[in-house]
Design a protein around this motif. Sequence first.
Motif, PDB file in Angstrom:
ATOM      1  N   LEU A  40      43.410 -13.132  12.094  1.00 42.80           N
ATOM      2  CA  LEU A  40      43.462 -13.532  13.519  1.00 42.80           C
ATOM      3  C   LEU A  40      42.599 -14.769  13.769  1.00 42.80           C
ATOM      4  O   LEU A  40      42.900 -15.575  14.649  1.00 42.80           O
ATOM      5  N   LYS A  41      41.526 -14.894  12.999  1.00 45.52           N
ATOM      6  CA  LYS A  41      40.667 -16.077  13.160  1.00 45.52           C
ATOM      7  C   LYS A  41      41.274 -17.322  12.538  1.00 45.52           C
ATOM      8  O   LYS A  41      40.689 -18.409  12.618  1.00 45.52           O
ATOM      9  N   GLY A  42      42.392 -17.152  11.842  1.00 43.44           N
ATOM     10  CA  GLY A  42      43.043 -18.313  11.236  1.00 43.44           C
ATOM     11  C   GLY A  42      42.618 -18.589   9.812  1.00 43.44           C
ATOM     12  O   GLY A  42      42.995 -19.608   9.233  1.00 43.44           O
ATOM     13  N   ARG A  43      41.832 -17.665   9.220  1.00 44.64           N
ATOM     14  CA  ARG A  43      41.349 -17.895   7.862  1.00 44.64           C
ATOM     15  C   ARG A  43      42.442 -17.662   6.823  1.00 44.64           C
ATOM     16  O   ARG A  43      43.345 -16.851   7.018  1.00 44.64           O
ATOM     17  N   ASP A  44      42.347 -18.358   5.692  1.00 47.23           N
ATOM     18  CA  ASP A  44      43.144 -18.011   4.525  1.00 47.23           C
ATOM     19  C   ASP A  44      42.560 -16.729   3.935  1.00 47.23           C
ATOM     20  O   ASP A  44      41.336 -16.548   3.962  1.00 47.23           O
ATOM     21  N   VAL A  45      43.418 -15.869   3.427  1.00 48.35           N
ATOM     22  CA  VAL A  45      42.930 -14.591   2.895  1.00 48.35           C
ATOM     23  C   VAL A  45      43.572 -14.304   1.541  1.00 48.35           C
ATOM     24  O   VAL A  45      44.782 -14.468   1.360  1.00 48.35           O
ATOM     25  N   ASN A 143      69.408 -25.743   4.794  1.00 50.05           N
ATOM     26  CA  ASN A 143      69.660 -24.751   5.843  1.00 50.05           C
ATOM     27  C   ASN A 143      68.403 -24.407   6.617  1.00 50.05           C
ATOM     28  O   ASN A 143      68.477 -23.788   7.673  1.00 50.05           O
ATOM     29  N   VAL A 144      67.247 -24.737   6.048  1.00 46.62           N
ATOM     30  CA  VAL A 144      66.013 -24.262   6.670  1.00 46.62           C
ATOM     31  C   VAL A 144      65.062 -25.432   6.894  1.00 46.62           C
ATOM     32  O   VAL A 144      64.961 -26.334   6.071  1.00 46.62           O
ATOM     33  N   ASP A 145      64.403 -25.397   8.026  1.00 47.11           N
ATOM     34  CA  ASP A 145      63.492 -26.485   8.412  1.00 47.11           C
ATOM     35  C   ASP A 145      62.086 -25.899   8.511  1.00 47.11           C
ATOM     36  O   ASP A 145      61.797 -25.108   9.409  1.00 47.11           O
ATOM     37  N   PHE A 146      61.224 -26.264   7.550  1.00 50.25           N
ATOM     38  CA  PHE A 146      59.871 -25.714   7.543  1.00 50.25           C
ATOM     39  C   PHE A 146      58.854 -26.661   8.180  1.00 50.25           C
ATOM     40  O   PHE A 146      57.646 -26.449   8.031  1.00 50.25           O
ATOM     41  N   ARG A 147      59.322 -27.691   8.873  1.00 48.41           N
ATOM     42  CA  ARG A 147      58.339 -28.654   9.409  1.00 48.41           C
ATOM     43  C   ARG A 147      57.394 -28.014  10.423  1.00 48.41           C
ATOM     44  O   ARG A 147      56.297 -28.491  10.639  1.00 48.41           O
ATOM     45  N   GLY A 148      57.866 -26.931  11.051  1.00 43.12           N
ATOM     46  CA  GLY A 148      56.995 -26.277  12.031  1.00 43.12           C
ATOM     47  C   GLY A 148      56.239 -25.083  11.441  1.00 43.12           C
ATOM     48  O   GLY A 148      55.659 -24.278  12.176  1.00 43.12           O
ATOM     49  N   LEU A 149      56.229 -24.963  10.110  1.00 46.20           N
ATOM     50  CA  LEU A 149      55.630 -23.774   9.489  1.00 46.20           C
ATOM     51  C   LEU A 149      54.115 -23.729   9.685  1.00 46.20           C
ATOM     52  O   LEU A 149      53.420 -24.714   9.469  1.00 46.20           O
ATOM     53  N   GLN A 150      53.624 -22.564  10.067  1.00 50.15           N
ATOM     54  CA  GLN A 150      52.177 -22.397  10.288  1.00 50.15           C
ATOM     55  C   GLN A 150      51.534 -21.403   9.333  1.00 50.15           C
ATOM     56  O   GLN A 150      50.344 -21.492   9.049  1.00 50.15           O
ATOM     57  N   VAL A 151      52.324 -20.411   8.907  1.00 53.56           N
ATOM     58  CA  VAL A 151      51.735 -19.358   8.070  1.00 53.56           C
ATOM     59  C   VAL A 151      52.624 -19.102   6.852  1.00 53.56           C
ATOM     60  O   VAL A 151      53.842 -18.957   6.981  1.00 53.56           O
ATOM     61  N   LEU A 152      51.995 -19.047   5.681  1.00 54.92           N
ATOM     62  CA  LEU A 152      52.699 -18.684   4.448  1.00 54.92           C
ATOM     63  C   LEU A 152      52.047 -17.430   3.875  1.00 54.92           C
ATOM     64  O   LEU A 152      50.824 -17.350   3.784  1.00 54.92           O
ATOM     65  N   VAL A 153      52.875 -16.457   3.486  1.00 53.22           N
ATOM     66  CA  VAL A 153      52.346 -15.261   2.815  1.00 53.22           C
ATOM     67  C   VAL A 153      52.988 -15.152   1.429  1.00 53.22           C
ATOM     68  O   VAL A 153      54.218 -15.219   1.312  1.00 53.22           O
ATOM     69  N   LEU A 154      52.182 -14.986   0.422  1.00 54.85           N
ATOM     70  CA  LEU A 154      52.697 -14.639  -0.918  1.00 54.85           C
ATOM     71  C   LEU A 154      52.414 -13.168  -1.121  1.00 54.85           C
ATOM     72  O   LEU A 154      51.268 -12.761  -1.311  1.00 54.85           O
ATOM     73  N   THR A 182      47.349 -19.711   4.777  1.00 55.94           N
ATOM     74  CA  THR A 182      47.981 -19.118   3.599  1.00 55.94           C
ATOM     75  C   THR A 182      47.326 -17.773   3.277  1.00 55.94           C
ATOM     76  O   THR A 182      46.101 -17.664   3.240  1.00 55.94           O
ATOM     77  N   LEU A 183      48.163 -16.773   3.063  1.00 59.37           N
ATOM     78  CA  LEU A 183      47.672 -15.430   2.746  1.00 59.37           C
ATOM     79  C   LEU A 183      48.308 -14.998   1.433  1.00 59.37           C
ATOM     80  O   LEU A 183      49.499 -15.222   1.222  1.00 59.37           O
ATOM     81  N   LEU A 184      47.506 -14.421   0.571  1.00 55.66           N
ATOM     82  CA  LEU A 184      48.039 -14.000  -0.729  1.00 55.66           C
ATOM     83  C   LEU A 184      47.627 -12.554  -0.994  1.00 55.66           C
ATOM     84  O   LEU A 184      46.453 -12.206  -0.862  1.00 55.66           O
ATOM     85  N   PHE A 185      48.612 -11.728  -1.333  1.00 57.77           N
ATOM     86  CA  PHE A 185      48.316 -10.333  -1.655  1.00 57.77           C
ATOM     87  C   PHE A 185      48.784 -10.033  -3.067  1.00 57.77           C
ATOM     88  O   PHE A 185      49.861 -10.468  -3.485  1.00 57.77           O
ATOM     89  N   SER A 186      47.977  -9.291  -3.787  1.00 56.20           N
ATOM     90  CA  SER A 186      48.307  -8.982  -5.163  1.00 56.20           C
ATOM     91  C   SER A 186      47.564  -7.716  -5.567  1.00 56.20           C
ATOM     92  O   SER A 186      46.430  -7.498  -5.134  1.00 56.20           O
ATOM     93  N   ALA A 187      48.197  -6.879  -6.372  1.00 56.72           N
ATOM     94  CA  ALA A 187      47.521  -5.658  -6.807  1.00 56.72           C
ATOM     95  C   ALA A 187      46.466  -5.987  -7.859  1.00 56.72           C
ATOM     96  O   ALA A 187      45.461  -5.309  -7.979  1.00 56.72           O
ATOM     97  N   THR A 188      46.740  -7.043  -8.638  1.00 61.87           N
ATOM     98  CA  THR A 188      45.799  -7.461  -9.673  1.00 61.87           C
ATOM     99  C   THR A 188      45.621  -8.967  -9.553  1.00 61.87           C
ATOM    100  O   THR A 188      46.428  -9.644  -8.932  1.00 61.87           O
ATOM    101  N   ARG A 198      43.804 -21.059  -6.000  1.00 63.02           N
ATOM    102  CA  ARG A 198      42.887 -22.196  -5.827  1.00 63.02           C
ATOM    103  C   ARG A 198      43.638 -23.454  -5.418  1.00 63.02           C
ATOM    104  O   ARG A 198      43.150 -24.249  -4.633  1.00 63.02           O
ATOM    105  N   SER A 199      44.883 -23.603  -5.948  1.00 55.06           N
ATOM    106  CA  SER A 199      45.594 -24.848  -5.652  1.00 55.06           C
ATOM    107  C   SER A 199      46.271 -24.836  -4.287  1.00 55.06           C
ATOM    108  O   SER A 199      46.643 -25.883  -3.788  1.00 55.06           O
ATOM    109  N   ILE A 200      46.440 -23.675  -3.685  1.00 55.85           N
ATOM    110  CA  ILE A 200      47.185 -23.663  -2.415  1.00 55.85           C
ATOM    111  C   ILE A 200      46.369 -23.162  -1.227  1.00 55.85           C
ATOM    112  O   ILE A 200      46.860 -23.160  -0.111  1.00 55.85           O
ATOM    113  N   MET A 201      45.120 -22.717  -1.464  1.00 54.39           N
ATOM    114  CA  MET A 201      44.359 -22.142  -0.354  1.00 54.39           C
ATOM    115  C   MET A 201      43.046 -22.865  -0.155  1.00 54.39           C
ATOM    116  O   MET A 201      42.501 -23.462  -1.080  1.00 54.39           O
TER     117      MET A 201
END
Length: 409
Positions: A40-45, A143-154, A182-188, A198-201
Amino acid sequence: MPETTAFDPLGLDPVLLKAVYAMGYEAPTPIQREAIPAILKGRDVIGTAQTGSGKTAAFVLPILQRLMKQPTGRTRALILSPTRELAAQTETAFRSFGKGTRIRGQSVYGGVGMGPQEHALRGGVDVVIATPGRLLDHMGRRNVDFRGLQVLVLDEADRMLDMGFLPDVRRIIAALPRERQTLLFSATMEPEIEALSRSIMKDAVRISVSPPHRPPAKIRHEVYPVPQHLKTALLAELLGREDMMSVLVFVRTKRRADRVARQLNQAGFDVARIHGDRSQSQRDSALAGFRSGQHQVLVATDVAARGLDVEGITHVVNYDVPPVPTDYIHRVGRTARAEAEGEAITFVTQEDEGELRGIEKALGRTIPRVTLPDFNYNAPPPPRVHGHEGGRRPQAMRRPSDRGRRRFR
Ligand code: AMP
């Protein structure tokens, strides 16, 4: 129902709180408690959390909150998922939590027609939830326009890695605005994922819940030593037990999934199967039938079952020992979700002992060995039909008793 307020301190909008409580959630899970305020604070996680931890709501809710305050009509969030099943589940989460908002999500994955996806993408749907390959197809067709993209989740980044998707993921990210959350979730957290993050956040908050190599605590683990040729017979024997109401069976190959499902069907059990060679509609109907309790058993390969979320799975059976310990954790994580109890049963041949030790090491304990007193472990192998993976029903296989065929409701 008692009034619950445990989500209130997280900073969520009342509209979203209402949706959360309407889902019957009583308290945030640890990943939700930590990730929601940071997002909510806008941080990358970077969240180290396994399926079953509640990670989906941990990113869906704050994304909804961010987008609901803005005009719609542009694609502003992208969720990358390793599998179509996970993408479809995440789309459902956006729909459930976003009920009181105007935010719409669209899942985009292969195996179904491009048309409806293209329509939604061209219309500037708020949230796109996509598997990498199909998204690249759409991007190639503009088909898709990401110019307005604000949040990415992996989501489930470790699965993306296992499935060889990281190059596709990097190509997609290269085409996105750099100014974004940018938010990234991973079990490991493999080194490749660390490197990617490191390269995207930027200056990401790290959140790690329950050690990544431990499944939920309420799972009972058991190992059943058995010769390879008697595995199906032993499974049939177990399925006759009264408590085996909703059983997810993992096998190593697509062909084996077909064979085991066929043999169990012949033995009178209600069995569905999912694997990579089945069409989307076949997978959907297998899953729907398993969810509703029509099918007692779902036979699946690891890839097909990734991200699968079915309530009330009572047993996970590893018909084949998973090749790596993390797969064991992922597989058994399908049972005992959200605090329910479950049982994980693993069939082990003599050759599998080494792999089993690896799993026990990852679990931090030995798993008890179980043998069934009435089962004929000395039954001979059935005669092999050439060029066809063991087409006959093993001699030791018994028809289930009526008692055991009670359906899951
Ligand atoms: P996930 O890890 O996101 O796949 O979520 C696993 C399951 O837990 C899903 O069925 C969710 O609906 C459920 N769940 C997520 N958060 C909560 C919560 N706070 N309370 C109860 N159930 C939850």
